[in-house]
Design a protein around this motif. Sequence first.
Motif, mmCIF file in Angstrom:
data_model
loop_
_atom_site.group_PDB
_atom_site.id
_atom_site.type_symbol
_atom_site.label_atom_id
_atom_site.label_comp_id
_atom_site.label_asym_id
_atom_site.label_seq_id
_atom_site.Cartn_x
_atom_site.Cartn_y
_atom_site.Cartn_z
ATOM 1 N N GLN A 109 26.117 31.764 32.518
ATOM 2 C CA GLN A 109 25.945 31.849 33.975
ATOM 3 C C GLN A 109 26.598 30.646 34.646
ATOM 4 N N ARG A 110 26.347 29.485 34.110
ATOM 5 C CA ARG A 110 26.913 28.256 34.687
ATOM 6 C C ARG A 110 28.443 28.221 34.518
ATOM 7 N N ILE A 111 28.936 28.682 33.382
ATOM 8 C CA ILE A 111 30.388 28.733 33.160
ATOM 9 C C ILE A 111 31.034 29.665 34.184
ATOM 10 N N GLY A 112 30.431 30.831 34.404
ATOM 11 C CA GLY A 112 30.948 31.768 35.398
ATOM 12 C C GLY A 112 30.936 31.184 36.792
ATOM 13 N N GLU A 113 29.869 30.490 37.155
ATOM 14 C CA GLU A 113 29.792 29.851 38.468
ATOM 15 C C GLU A 113 30.865 28.775 38.619
ATOM 16 N N GLU A 114 31.128 28.053 37.549
ATOM 17 C CA GLU A 114 32.164 27.013 37.572
ATOM 18 C C GLU A 114 33.558 27.636 37.752
ATOM 19 N N ILE A 115 33.815 28.740 37.062
ATOM 20 C CA ILE A 115 35.098 29.446 37.216
ATOM 21 C C ILE A 115 35.234 29.957 38.648
ATOM 22 N N ARG A 116 34.181 30.527 39.157
ATOM 23 C CA ARG A 116 34.197 31.057 40.522
ATOM 24 C C ARG A 116 34.405 29.946 41.543
ATOM 25 N N ARG A 117 33.714 28.831 41.374
ATOM 26 C CA ARG A 117 33.842 27.694 42.279
ATOM 27 C C ARG A 117 35.284 27.153 42.262
ATOM 28 N N SER A 118 35.852 27.052 41.072
ATOM 29 C CA SER A 118 37.226 26.563 40.934
ATOM 30 C C SER A 118 38.225 27.523 41.603
ATOM 31 N N ALA A 119 38.001 28.821 41.454
ATOM 32 C CA ALA A 119 38.883 29.808 42.081
ATOM 33 C C ALA A 119 38.775 29.746 43.602
ATOM 34 N N LEU A 120 37.556 29.622 44.119
ATOM 35 C CA LEU A 120 37.365 29.539 45.564
ATOM 36 C C LEU A 120 38.020 28.291 46.138
ATOM 37 N N ALA A 121 37.987 27.188 45.391
ATOM 38 C CA ALA A 121 38.635 25.955 45.844
ATOM 39 C C ALA A 121 40.142 26.145 45.973
ATOM 40 N N ARG A 122 40.705 27.089 45.237
ATOM 41 C CA ARG A 122 42.140 27.377 45.289
ATOM 42 C C ARG A 122 42.458 28.558 46.211
ATOM 43 N N GLY A 123 41.440 29.042 46.926
ATOM 44 C CA GLY A 123 41.651 30.125 47.868
ATOM 45 C C GLY A 123 41.684 31.508 47.241
ATOM 46 N N LEU A 124 41.155 31.658 46.027
ATOM 47 C CA LEU A 124 41.143 32.941 45.340
ATOM 48 C C LEU A 124 39.751 33.553 45.386
ATOM 49 N N ARG A 125 39.679 34.834 45.693
ATOM 50 C CA ARG A 125 38.415 35.565 45.621
ATOM 51 C C ARG A 125 38.430 36.319 44.300
ATOM 52 N N VAL A 126 37.488 36.055 43.441
ATOM 53 C CA VAL A 126 37.505 36.641 42.101
ATOM 54 C C VAL A 126 36.226 37.420 41.820
ATOM 55 N N GLN A 127 36.359 38.364 40.909
ATOM 56 C CA GLN A 127 35.223 39.094 40.364
ATOM 57 C C GLN A 127 35.181 38.732 38.895
ATOM 58 N N ILE A 128 34.025 38.279 38.427
ATOM 59 C CA ILE A 128 33.916 37.757 37.070
ATOM 60 C C ILE A 128 32.879 38.545 36.293
ATOM 61 N N GLY A 129 33.264 38.956 35.096
ATOM 62 C CA GLY A 129 32.342 39.606 34.175
ATOM 63 C C GLY A 129 32.288 38.786 32.896
ATOM 64 N N ILE A 130 31.094 38.434 32.465
ATOM 65 C CA ILE A 130 30.921 37.667 31.231
ATOM 66 C C ILE A 130 30.018 38.468 30.310
ATOM 67 N N ALA A 131 30.526 38.734 29.104
ATOM 68 C CA ALA A 131 29.773 39.504 28.110
ATOM 69 C C ALA A 131 30.269 39.103 26.726
#
Length: 185
Positions: free
Chosen positions: A17-39
């Motif tokens: 969960q934290r890894i996904g949030e970190e990826i999402r936060r990093s993408a948002l900082a670069r202006g990217l809107r992402v959808q993330i699935g972790i399994a």
Amino acid sequence: LVVIDISGLDRLLGDPQRIGEEIRRSALARGLRVQIGIATTRTTARVLALARPGLTVVTRGGEAGAIAPIAIGILEKITDQPPSTPSTPRKNLNPPNSAASVISVVKRWGLRTLGDFAALPSGELFARLGRQGPLDHKAPGGPLDRKAPGGLGWQAIARGQDIGPLVPTLAEERFESSIELEWPI
């Protein structure tokens, strides 16, 4: 679509969960809107990333249940076929084992979700749609031949199962050389 193997990052960044949030936060900082699935399976993560907005994390063993309610039309987005380019047009836009062809057949059978498709008896599905899975096969003396999955391949995707290993895409190697001659030519 980007697939990342995050195994081993838990010691550095924390739980999935934290890894996904970190990826999402990093993408948002670069202006990217992402959808993330972790399994735990690449296939489940891909389906979830394409089907659900935001971050979705599935615990080990919950893969099939997490993607079961998703509409079967998502299979059209889950393809290992490289996109056609002007130099390599697709000759057959709807081959017999393409996602559109398989979805058309299973919708006629009354199936609406990945869970419905996953619950079909594998033997009978093989008899009607074939076995071939979305694996890369080296053609003798030729490039990678990406084959369209048959019934069992699509069913494995509907169950959230990986059919083949994660193969990284390597950057193309460039070789350059120059030479200076003693005499002008």
